[in-house]
Design a protein around this motif. Structure first.
Motif: not given
Length: 343
Positions: A52-54, A295-316
């Motif tokens: 969340m750089e900005d 709430p806006e920061i939490w929403e973006v942080a949670k959504k993007t963490m869940g979607e970004d493939p790099f952070w997934k513990p496994r591919a699927e």
């Protein structure tokens, strides 16, 4: 006579307890660890995504205000990746914000304190052409652990407790290593401070904290020469804890041969947190403190963490599984024994 004997026994037990409590020279110490703030003024090359750089300045300010509100805090540790990419304006901002902390503070360098090398085969991002030397950060943070030109340091915030700050950075990579010269320095420090309970701080991890963390694409989360560093720690029984950041997930402890290796949460990525530790001569306890943010920061942080493939513990892994993975060890309280009980 029986009563005098009973009183004597009580006094003897109390004296033993007091002696044990102050065996290392201190009774109780409380400190906070903040990691991976990636501090950045909003600019042409920043955005709120997983990092969340900005929002990094607002999040870091909230963390500092929260830490300043802890009444019995003794000191603060910053476990690296202090700036986005060691931009001069962000170094200046970092220094100004650290000066707001009301207790002594100690920082180590992270890989983002080493400017990325501009790629040769494509147009280089502007930030890689503007970056700076990590020794500029060392100079800027004199008094925050650093004392002179060396990029690693020692400090004794209270009598009997030694902090060692390592430089685990590696030029040209977001991976890490501890240089041979630094290893020689580290052994000398440990060999001459056997009477002090020792906490070592670095940015990179030394051990994986879950099986999934052994993914090949995550090898740069760990030191290249981790086993060499671990062997040195195990040689000296006063070393009980190694604190680091870098992984950006919740605070997670792993024990290996009596030493606790603790990865600390980031203030910048979901679930945006810092950690408060309470140390006695017998044990180290911690509590994770989540930032409130908006709430806006939490929403973006949670959504993007869940979607970004790099952070997934496994591919699927689903978004829900990824979020559960990064916050699973977000304990309310966790306790770890000191490795060596000094008599």
């Amino acid at each position: 006579m029986f009563r005098r004997l009973w009183v004597s026994l009580v006094i003897a037990v109390l004296l033993l307890l007091v002696a044990a409590s102050f065996a290392w020279g201190f009774g109780q110490v409380k400190f906070a660890v903040l990691s991976d703030p990636h501090l950045s003024f909003p600019a042409a090359n920043t955005k709120d995504y997983v990092k969340m750089e900005d929002s990094s300045v607002a999040l870091f300010k909230e963390a500092i205000d929260s830490v300043n509100a802890i009444p019995d805090l003794d000191f603060v540790i910053f476990a690296g990746d202090l700036t986005k990419d060691v931009e001069p304006w962000n170094i200046d901002l970092l220094r100004e914000m650290l000066e707001e902390i009301r207790v002594p503070a100690y920082a180590v360098l992270g890989n983002h304190e080493v400017s990325p090398i501009p790629p040769k085969d494509k147009e280089a991002p502007l930030a890689t052409l503007i970056g700076d030397s990590k020794y500029t950060v060392v100079f800027a943070l004199q008094g925050f652990g650093f004392n002179g030109p060396q990029s690693y340091w020692t400090a004794e915030p209270v009598p009997g407790l030694l902090l060692i700050g390592l430089d685990t950075t590696k030029v040209g990579s977001w991976g890490g290593k501890v240089s041979p010269a630094q290893l020689r320095w580290l052994e000398k420090v440990l060999s001459t401070n056997r009477d002090k309970l020792t906490i070592v701080v670095g940015h990179h991890l030394l051990v994986p904290f879950r099986e999934e963390e052994k993914k090949p694409e995550w090898k740069n989360f760990y030191l290249d020469n981790a086993e060499e560093v671990i062997a040195l720690f195990e040689k000296y029984p006063q070393v009980s804890f190694y604190l680091c950041g870098h992984r950006h997930v919740s605070t997670i402890p792993v024990e290996k041969n009596g030493i606790w290796y603790i990865e600390n949460a980031s203030t910048l990525t979901y679930p945006m947190s810092y950690t408060v530790y309470t140390l006695t001569p017998q044990k180290l306890e911690y509590e994770v403190v989540r930032l409130k943010a908006t709430p806006e920061i939490w929403e973006v942080a949670k959504k993007t963490m869940g979607e970004d493939p790099f952070w997934k513990p496994r591919a699927e892994a689903t978004a829900e599984e990824t979020l559960a993975y990064v916050e699973a060890a977000d304990f309310v309280k966790f306790s770890m024994p000191v490795r060596f009980q000094k008599k």
